[in-house]
Scaffold this motif. Sequence first.
Motif, short mmCIF file in Angstrom:
data_model
loop_
_atom_site.label_atom_id
_atom_site.label_comp_id
_atom_site.label_asym_id
_atom_site.label_seq_id
_atom_site.Cartn_x
_atom_site.Cartn_y
_atom_site.Cartn_z
N GLU A 1 -17.28 -42.00 0.09
CA GLU A 1 -16.30 -43.03 -0.25
C GLU A 1 -15.56 -42.62 -1.52
OE1 GLU A 1 -17.39 -47.31 0.12
OE2 GLU A 1 -17.06 -47.31 -2.04
N TRP A 2 -14.26 -42.89 -1.55
CA TRP A 2 -13.48 -42.72 -2.77
C TRP A 2 -13.69 -43.95 -3.64
CZ3 TRP A 2 -11.66 -38.15 -3.93
CH2 TRP A 2 -11.34 -37.25 -2.90
N ARG A 3 -14.03 -43.75 -4.92
CA ARG A 3 -14.29 -44.85 -5.83
C ARG A 3 -13.57 -44.64 -7.15
NH1 ARG A 3 -19.62 -47.34 -5.70
NH2 ARG A 3 -19.97 -47.95 -3.56
N ALA A 4 -13.05 -45.72 -7.71
CA ALA A 4 -12.48 -45.69 -9.06
C ALA A 4 -13.59 -46.02 -10.05
CB ALA A 4 -11.35 -46.70 -9.18
N LEU A 5 -13.56 -45.38 -11.20
CA LEU A 5 -14.50 -45.66 -12.27
C LEU A 5 -13.74 -46.24 -13.45
CD1 LEU A 5 -16.69 -42.42 -12.26
CD2 LEU A 5 -17.04 -44.54 -11.01
N PRO A 6 -14.35 -47.16 -14.18
CA PRO A 6 -13.65 -47.77 -15.32
C PRO A 6 -13.16 -46.74 -16.33
CG PRO A 6 -15.68 -48.96 -14.85
CD PRO A 6 -15.68 -47.74 -13.97
N GLU A 7 -13.92 -45.65 -16.52
CA GLU A 7 -13.55 -44.65 -17.51
C GLU A 7 -12.72 -43.50 -16.94
OE1 GLU A 7 -16.45 -45.30 -16.01
OE2 GLU A 7 -18.01 -44.09 -16.93
N GLY A 8 -12.42 -43.55 -15.65
CA GLY A 8 -11.69 -42.44 -15.03
C GLY A 8 -10.24 -42.77 -14.74
N ASP A 9 -9.42 -41.73 -14.72
CA ASP A 9 -8.00 -41.94 -14.41
C ASP A 9 -7.67 -41.53 -12.98
OD1 ASP A 9 -8.33 -39.24 -14.72
OD2 ASP A 9 -6.73 -38.97 -16.17
N HIS A 10 -8.71 -41.14 -12.22
CA HIS A 10 -8.52 -40.83 -10.80
C HIS A 10 -9.76 -41.26 -10.04
CE1 HIS A 10 -11.29 -37.35 -10.72
NE2 HIS A 10 -10.82 -37.07 -11.92
N ALA A 11 -9.63 -41.37 -8.73
CA ALA A 11 -10.76 -41.76 -7.88
C ALA A 11 -11.74 -40.59 -7.77
CB ALA A 11 -10.25 -42.16 -6.50
N PHE A 12 -13.00 -40.93 -7.63
CA PHE A 12 -14.06 -39.95 -7.47
C PHE A 12 -14.62 -40.08 -6.06
CE2 PHE A 12 -13.70 -40.38 -11.95
CZ PHE A 12 -14.15 -39.19 -12.50
N LEU A 13 -15.00 -38.95 -5.48
CA LEU A 13 -15.66 -38.96 -4.18
C LEU A 13 -17.15 -39.13 -4.43
CD1 LEU A 13 -15.08 -38.63 -1.15
CD2 LEU A 13 -15.53 -36.19 -1.44
N THR A 14 -17.75 -40.10 -3.78
CA THR A 14 -19.18 -40.33 -3.97
C THR A 14 -19.87 -40.50 -2.62
OG1 THR A 14 -20.85 -41.62 -5.16
CG2 THR A 14 -19.00 -42.86 -4.23
#
Length: 194
Positions: A39-52
């Motif tokens: 799943e693609w997820r946004a993180l509060p500290e990230g400026d792009h989505a992460f794959l998890t």
Amino acid sequence: MQTPEQNAPFFFGYGSLVNLRTHDHAPAHLARARGWRREWRALPEGDHAFLTAVPDAGAEIEGVIAPVPGGDWRALDLREAFYDRLDATEVVHHDGPAAAIAIYAVPETRAPRAPGRRTAPILLSYLDVVLQGYLDMFGEAGAARFFDTTEGWETPVLDDRAAPLYPRAQVLPASLRGWIDKALAARGIAPFAA
């Protein structure tokens, strides 16, 4: 003489770690993780989505396993700093040697799915790296399965190819970029310009 695989733990890669150009862990073996989906997820500290990877009893994802010589996880843990390293030995199936296997996953506490949450984009340079790996390891059918077994495609895709924001970006040949562009278009995904 011992090989890097002997007595070493392994990681299961299901995203950028499938692209062998992004690390020096070898040899890699094709593998499947049962009970997980991507799943693609946004993180509060990230400026792009992460794959998890997300636990899901009815799902299965393809990826690779590769050894971590001497059990020295420092470099991988630094690379995957936003993720937790979890034991996946019993759910990863492969033809490689018997070994303890870990999977990296963003903890739910760090990236809860909440209504109205800011959505950080998927970086096209990141997606390029992931799909290059799947095309290398699994061919076009495997890259298509990557799309089918990953959620979060409603997340906007930022076309940052001209000035990649992803730290492990690769220069892809035109034919590979074309395949990725067609695969995105076929799924109604239109990257927006940076």
